[in-house]
Motif scaffolding. Structure first.
Motif, mmCIF file in Angstrom:
data_model
loop_
_atom_site.group_PDB
_atom_site.id
_atom_site.type_symbol
_atom_site.label_atom_id
_atom_site.label_comp_id
_atom_site.label_asym_id
_atom_site.label_seq_id
_atom_site.Cartn_x
_atom_site.Cartn_y
_atom_site.Cartn_z
ATOM 1 N N ASP A 1 -37.149 98.264 95.325
ATOM 2 C CA ASP A 1 -37.446 99.571 94.644
ATOM 3 C C ASP A 1 -38.987 99.654 94.866
ATOM 4 O O ASP A 1 -39.827 98.752 94.489
ATOM 5 N N VAL A 2 -39.429 100.951 94.939
ATOM 6 C CA VAL A 2 -40.848 101.443 94.959
ATOM 7 C C VAL A 2 -41.117 102.432 94.099
ATOM 8 O O VAL A 2 -40.289 103.546 94.503
ATOM 9 N N ILE A 3 -41.856 102.451 93.274
ATOM 10 C CA ILE A 3 -42.161 103.698 92.572
ATOM 11 C C ILE A 3 -43.618 103.884 92.846
ATOM 12 O O ILE A 3 -44.387 103.146 92.448
ATOM 13 N N LEU A 4 -43.812 105.305 93.074
ATOM 14 C CA LEU A 4 -45.255 105.817 93.175
ATOM 15 C C LEU A 4 -45.636 106.778 92.201
ATOM 16 O O LEU A 4 -44.875 107.636 91.731
ATOM 17 N N PHE A 5 -46.975 106.779 91.662
ATOM 18 C CA PHE A 5 -47.353 107.773 90.548
ATOM 19 C C PHE A 5 -48.465 108.677 91.088
ATOM 20 O O PHE A 5 -49.471 108.066 91.911
ATOM 21 N N ALA A 6 -48.300 109.897 90.495
ATOM 22 C CA ALA A 6 -49.272 110.830 91.237
ATOM 23 C C ALA A 6 -49.422 111.944 90.283
ATOM 24 O O ALA A 6 -48.616 112.153 89.458
ATOM 25 N N ASN A 7 -50.537 112.665 90.282
ATOM 26 C CA ASN A 7 -50.665 113.900 89.593
ATOM 27 C C ASN A 7 -49.445 115.080 90.355
ATOM 28 O O ASN A 7 -49.111 114.840 91.376
ATOM 29 N N ALA A 8 -48.981 115.669 89.333
ATOM 30 C CA ALA A 8 -47.994 116.797 89.882
ATOM 31 C C ALA A 8 -48.532 118.021 90.433
ATOM 32 O O ALA A 8 -48.794 119.173 89.832
ATOM 33 N N ASP A 9 -49.367 118.000 91.639
ATOM 34 C CA ASP A 9 -49.580 118.894 92.541
ATOM 35 C C ASP A 9 -49.660 118.659 93.720
ATOM 36 O O ASP A 9 -49.002 117.748 94.291
ATOM 37 N N ARG A 10 -49.704 119.779 94.808
ATOM 38 C CA ARG A 10 -49.336 119.746 96.206
ATOM 39 C C ARG A 10 -50.246 118.688 96.809
ATOM 40 O O ARG A 10 -49.802 118.144 97.916
ATOM 41 N N ILE A 11 -51.512 118.773 96.566
ATOM 42 C CA ILE A 11 -52.483 117.587 97.359
ATOM 43 C C ILE A 11 -51.958 116.234 97.050
ATOM 44 O O ILE A 11 -51.797 115.461 97.924
#
Length: 546
Positions: free
Chosen positions: A318-328
């Motif tokens: 399992d891999v969970i990636l975190f990022a801001n919720a934007d298109r970039i």
């Protein structure tokens, strides 16, 4: 579902042991709405277990039906599956293993560098299995045979002590028995993975006074330290970022001499990896596999960051990636995954991947999911045995924990336990079941009350029934023995203690990733002034497929 579980508990039923248990029902959908559930099960009572203690149920193939047939077997033993491979260092004493490994490694395999290494290691593994069976000999099978032959020869020598040839055979067989016994001891020592066990039964024992002094000195150095601030408001400074020179140094290619040095210094007695090969194997055969291993080292992780922002979590497959919720950010994730697929030969299984949002409007969510080509998932999900939730834990989300406790008590219903025995099970077993949740969450009061109700009912009645007479109040029971209780810890007090431990880890400059992230990202204004982040955050869970 709770009524069904109550019915099972009331009838004192529990699941029969199973072999290769699988999800027993599916909707056989050929679209994306495919579902798997465990609906079919074999429930037995105490009388069945007493009559057929070794019985088990086997899940057969589903074929064209929605349900999986279940077949109950009454044989004496469960069939044992193949044992996992493990490389034993004692094999290196037989020089023929080097020829076996070299011959298997030189087999031609085509594909990417990483793929060639994994396939060659599989070929080496199979070759060593055959070599161990035909040439070296399985020690667990060989040693009893040698022991019996030695006993027969020694009996013959006692009957005819003047026979020099017979005595010579007995001496040679004795030497071979000692060698085989030493091999068995080396294998058992490696399986036990005890670093202090270095010379068979020659243990090193410290005087009791030395052990006591070691404990006192260790905890005195911690509790008397002046480095920890006594003020909760004294939050340590955020961790500094890497400089440009340090980032470039971390991104530089790994040199062959550096890898050779690491391989040479690795501990050969450490536990093996998932493939069964330990450090001693790579140390002994690095001259053979080192060149190809260095070629595969070209794969670099694309998630290296200079600041302390958690970008991804990995556990098993399992891999969970975190990022801001934007298109970039979504475009950045797609680029990283494409690079990973190009380097490793693995691709992301979109059918098993989901995108989770903790905020944002629907138009933004739809735009991001379309950009990634991955559907939106719904929180909570289970990760590392705990629900991953965007808000406060609710009593409904605690039901898996309560169900686990009820099932554990149901498995004890057929045992005639004394009051002292039930007390010991509550303190040693039931308390350990909820400790993992208690250390991570602020449990709802209703869930705490339900868990304590289950424990006190089991203490007085020995069952999981809801109606029971309680001679002594639970508040009195949970007092210390000096105060008239029996020493059971209150779950609410334990939950508060765990929360204070988390707070202590933040204040005491704990070096864990979680504590550093909290100090940097959340507690900038002090512990008492934590503010909820206004920016939406999204998470992506993906499963690689070969």
């Amino acid at each position: 579902m709770e009524d069904f579980n109550d019915c099972i508990d009331h009838c004192s039923l529990h699941d029969l042991n199973s072999v290769r248990e699988t999800l027993s029902w599916s909707n056989n959908s050929r679209t994306g709405d495919f579902k798997l559930r465990k609906l079919d099960r074999a429930l037995v009572n105490d009388g069945w277990i007493s009559a057929f203690p070794a019985s088990f149920v086997k899940f057969k193939s589903q074929n064209i039906s929605n349900h999986t047939p279940l077949v109950i077997f009454l044989q004496e033993e469960l069939p044992n599956g193949p044992k996992p491979f493990r490389f034993f260092n004692v094999w290196l004493e037989d020089l023929s293993i080097y020829e076996t490994v070299e011959r298997a490694w030189k087999e031609k395999v085509s594909g990417s560098p990483m793929y060639r290494i994994t396939q060659k290691l599989k070929l080496v593994k199979e070759a060593i299995k055959i070599w161990n069976k035909d040439i070296f000999g399985r020690v667990d099978v060989k040693l009893p045979v040698v022991r019996r032959n030695l006993e027969d020869l020694q009996a013959q020598v006692k009957a005819n002590p003047s026979n020099l040839e017979l005595r010579k055979k007995a001496d040679d067989l004795k030497d071979f028995f000692i060698l085989t016994a030493r091999h068995e001891e080396a294998i058992l020592r490696q399986k036990a993975r005890n670093n202090w066990l270095t010379k068979g039964d020659q243990f090193s024992v410290l005087p009791c006074c030395d052990i006591a002094n070691a404990f006192v000195n260790y905890f005195s150095s911690i509790l008397n330290s002046d480095e920890l601030s006594s003020e909760l408001s004294a939050i340590p400074e955020p961790v500094k970022k890497l400089s440009d020179a340090q980032a470039v140094w971390l991104s530089r290619p790994v040199l062959r001499d550096e890898v050779d040095m690491v391989i040479k210094q690795c501990d050969g007695d450490k536990s093996p990896g998932p493939d069964g090969f330990n450090g001693q194997f790579f140390k002994s055969f690095w001259y053979l596999i080192g060149d190809e291993a260095m070629v595969s080292n070209q794969i670099r992780t694309p998630f290296r960051r200079g600041d302390l922002q958690i970008s991804h979590l990995l556990f098993a497959d399992d891999v969970i990636l975190f990022a801001n919720a934007d298109r970039i950010s979504a475009s950045g994730i797609t680029t990283c995954l494409d690079k990973f697929s190009a380097c490793s030969g693995l691709s992301i299984n979109l059918l098993k991947s989901e995108v989770f949002f903790s905020g944002g409007d629907n138009s933004l969510k739809q735009s991001i999911t379309q950009s990634l080509g991955i559907p939106e998932g719904t929180l909570p999900i289970t990760y590392l045995g705990l629900p991953l939730i965007p808000s406060r834990l609710t009593s409904g989300q605690c039901q898996p924990l309560i169900t686990k406790i009820r099932k554990r008590i149901a498995s004890w219903n057929n045992k005639y336990l004394s009051h002292a025995g039930r007390l010991e099970l509550i303190q040693s077993v039931l308390n350990s079941l909820h400790l993992y949740w208690t250390a991570a969450f602020n449990l709802p009061q209703s869930s705490i009350n339900e868990i304590e109700c289950i424990c006190r009912t089991f203490l007085w009645s020995g069952s999981n029934s809801k109606k029971c007479y309680h001679p002594v109040a639970w508040e009195v029971i949970c007092q210390t023995k000096e105060e008239g209780g029996i020493g059971i810890r209150r779950l609410l007090d334990l939950n508060k203690a765990c929360k204070m431990k988390l707070l202590w880890n933040i204040v005491a400059s704990n070096k864990s990733l979680w504590a550093q992230w909290v100090r940097k990202s959340i507690s900038r204004g002090g512990i008492s002034g934590l503010e909820k982040p206004m920016q939406a955050i999204m998470g992506f869970q993906g499963h690689p497929s070969g």
